[in-house]
Write an enzyme that holds these catalytic residues in place. Structure first.
Site, PDB file in Angstrom:
ATOM      1  N   LYS A 235       0.843  -1.198   0.000  1.00  0.00           N
ATOM      2  CA  LYS A 235       0.000   0.000   0.000  1.00  0.00           C
ATOM      3  C   LYS A 235       0.878   1.248   0.000  1.00  0.00           C
ATOM      4  O   LYS A 235       1.923   1.266   0.658  1.00  0.00           O
ATOM      5  CB  LYS A 235      -0.877   0.005   1.254  1.00  0.00           C
TER       6      LYS A 235
ATOM      7  N   ARG B 268     -10.346 -11.542   1.752  1.00  0.00           N
ATOM      8  CA  ARG B 268     -11.228 -12.559   1.164  1.00  0.00           C
ATOM      9  C   ARG B 268     -10.545 -13.921   1.181  1.00  0.00           C
ATOM     10  O   ARG B 268     -11.217 -14.951   1.226  1.00  0.00           O
ATOM     11  CB  ARG B 268     -11.636 -12.112  -0.244  1.00  0.00           C
TER      12      ARG B 268
END
Ligand code: BES
Ligand code: ZN
Ligand code: ZN
Length: 456
Positions: free
Chosen positions: A235, A309
């Site tokens: 990130k 996920r």
């Protein structure tokens, strides 16, 4: 915090909830919803707070919170809160305790000195106060866990927190799979995500048995990424600073289990936390590689930052097969896109079951921990199909429907069990100033919603 019920007020600092109409009798007070005016007379301080037009659960909750937050700023130690009617006790107690929340673990000087709250009115039920206290304290407990440093709350620390709850409550039994068990059992997605960190992954399972005669049991799952660096898809600055929030789902599940135990709820609920630190480093998992999930479905990892996920996929499939729950609900700070779609006051809801979705919506409205349903359609499912594996972990649709396609991915791992996914990436954290019951930083989103849902 000491809290009690009284018939007449004991303390010289008083909080008085008024309706907009009543507020118009108070000189120079506009009485706008949740606005506050202070009045001093001799030793007495009166804090008037307006609930707006009506005394509802939501208006009392947020008015009480706003008034108590002001009282904390005024450094009062003991306060009497005048409860306008008996039916308002629950939201007033809950709001007061949520509004009193301060995260001061890292302040060398603690500001908050509030110690005693007395709720004053007639026919106030001790039982209502106690229930509200348990729920508010569970929410504050969850906030503390999320606010604490990522260096302090690593996966095994979440496991320790679960064990701590298990020790306190005989109805709660806790099982923890460590990194070796995770690898041996073939929870390869969870293993892969946690692999790059010196603090290894855990699968935490808390089984609460509140009714041995009931064959039904619900399972609640919380994404427990104790820090999300993004991994090899690192990130950038501006997106990484708050990523200790990424165990917001896990914090909520711990809070929920704590509340269920203390409320002695006559239901069976399993709390499950796949916990990992998504780190970048020598041992991180690889962008572009295909991993074999616990369910047998293979996943092409095209972005290591779509890690939530992955850990949830293994947790959902493994727990479905091992515990056969009647329904599964997951809470996850899953996508930045949900903040774009719904903002920071409403969580995203996705489900394969209309009744479950409708009941969650109703609970959200009842306790002001709101959700809004978004669809999952075949085009979204298709966007998660891979050419080299069964599934890909990011959508083929570029910059579109990111929250929905994430949910479509998860759906592959729940078989036909009624399932709901709550994307709390927008609601679990507040970057702006406090408002009503919502403090700055961790909010505890999902705790009050699911405690209400599970106790219905
Ligand atoms: N933990 C983040 C989601 C998130 C973003 C939570 C902002 C709270 C605030 C998640 O793991 C993530 O990085 N998601 C990516 C998905 C993308 C790579 C498909 C995102 O939302 O950008
Ligand atoms: Zn991520
Ligand atoms: Zn994440």
């Amino acid at each position: 915090m000491n809290i009690s019920i009284g018939k007449t007020e004991q303390f010289s600092t008083k909080i008085i909830l008024v309706s907009g109409e009543e507020a118009r009798d108070i000189r120079d007070f506009d009485g706008k919803k949740h606005s506050i005016t202070l009045r001093y007379k001799d030793e007495e301080t009166r804090v008037y707070v307006s609930v707006g037009e009506e005394y509802t659960f939501d208006s009392c909750l947020n008015a009480a919170a706003a008034a108590v937050r002001r009282i904390v700023d005024l450094k009062r130690e003991s306060v009497s809160v005048l409860v306008p009617k008996a039916s308002c006790l629950t939201p007033v107690v809950e709001g007061a305790l949520l509004g009193a929340y301060r995260f001061e673990a890292y302040k060398s000087e603690k500001k908050s000195c509030l110690k005693t709250l007395e709720f004053v009115g007639s026919d106030l039920a001790e039982e209502d106060m106690e229930k509200a206290r348990i729920i508010a304290e569970a929410t504050n407990y969850s906030r503390d866990l999320v606010n604490k440093n990522a260096g302090e709350i690593y996966p095994d620390m979440l496991a320790q927190k679960a064990r701590e709850l298990g020790k306190k409550h005989s109805a709660l039994s806790v099982t923890v799979l460590d990194e070796k068990d995770i690898e041996k059992q073939g929870l390869n997605l969870l293993y892969a995500v946690g692999k790059g960190s010196p603090t290894p992954p855990r699968l935490i399972i808390m089984e609460y048995t509140g009714n041995t005669d009931d064959e039904k049991r619900s399972a609640v799952f919380g994404k427990g990424i104790t820090f999300d660096s993004g991994g090899q898809n690192l990130k950038p600055s501006g997106s990484i600073e708050n990523m200790r929030l990424d165990m917001g789902g896990a914090g909520a599940v711990l809070g929920i289990m704590k509340a269920l135990c203390e409320l002695n709820v006559q239901k069976n609920v399993i709390g499950v936390i796949p916990a990992a630190h998504n780190a970048i480093g020598r041992d991180s998992y690889f962008t572009g590689d295909v991993y074999d999930s616990w369910s047998g479905k293979t996943v092409e990892v095209l972005n290591t930052d779509a890690e939530g996920r992955l850990v949830l996929a293994d947790a959902l499939a493994y727990c479905k097969a091992t515990y056969n729950p009647t329904e599964m609900i997951d809470l996850a700070t899953l996508t930045g896109a949900i903040l774009v779609a719904l903002g920071d006051t409403v969580s995203g809801l996705f489900s394969n079951d209309k009744t479950l979705a409708a009941r969650l919506f109703t609970s959200g409205e009842a306790v002001s921990d709101r959700v809004w349903e978004l669809p999952i359609r075949d085009e979204h499912r298709k966007a998660m199909e891979s050419d080299i594996a069964d599934l890909r972990n990011i959508s083929k649709i570029k910059r579109n429907a990111g929250s929905i396609t994430a949910a479509a991915f998860l759906e592959n791992f729940v078989s036909h069990t009624p399932w709901a996914h709550l994307d709390i990436a927008g609601t679990a954290w507040n970057d702006s100033e406090p408002r009503g019951i919502t403090p700055k930083y961790a909010t505890g989103a999902g705790v009050r919603l699911l405690v209400h849902y599970l106790t219905q």
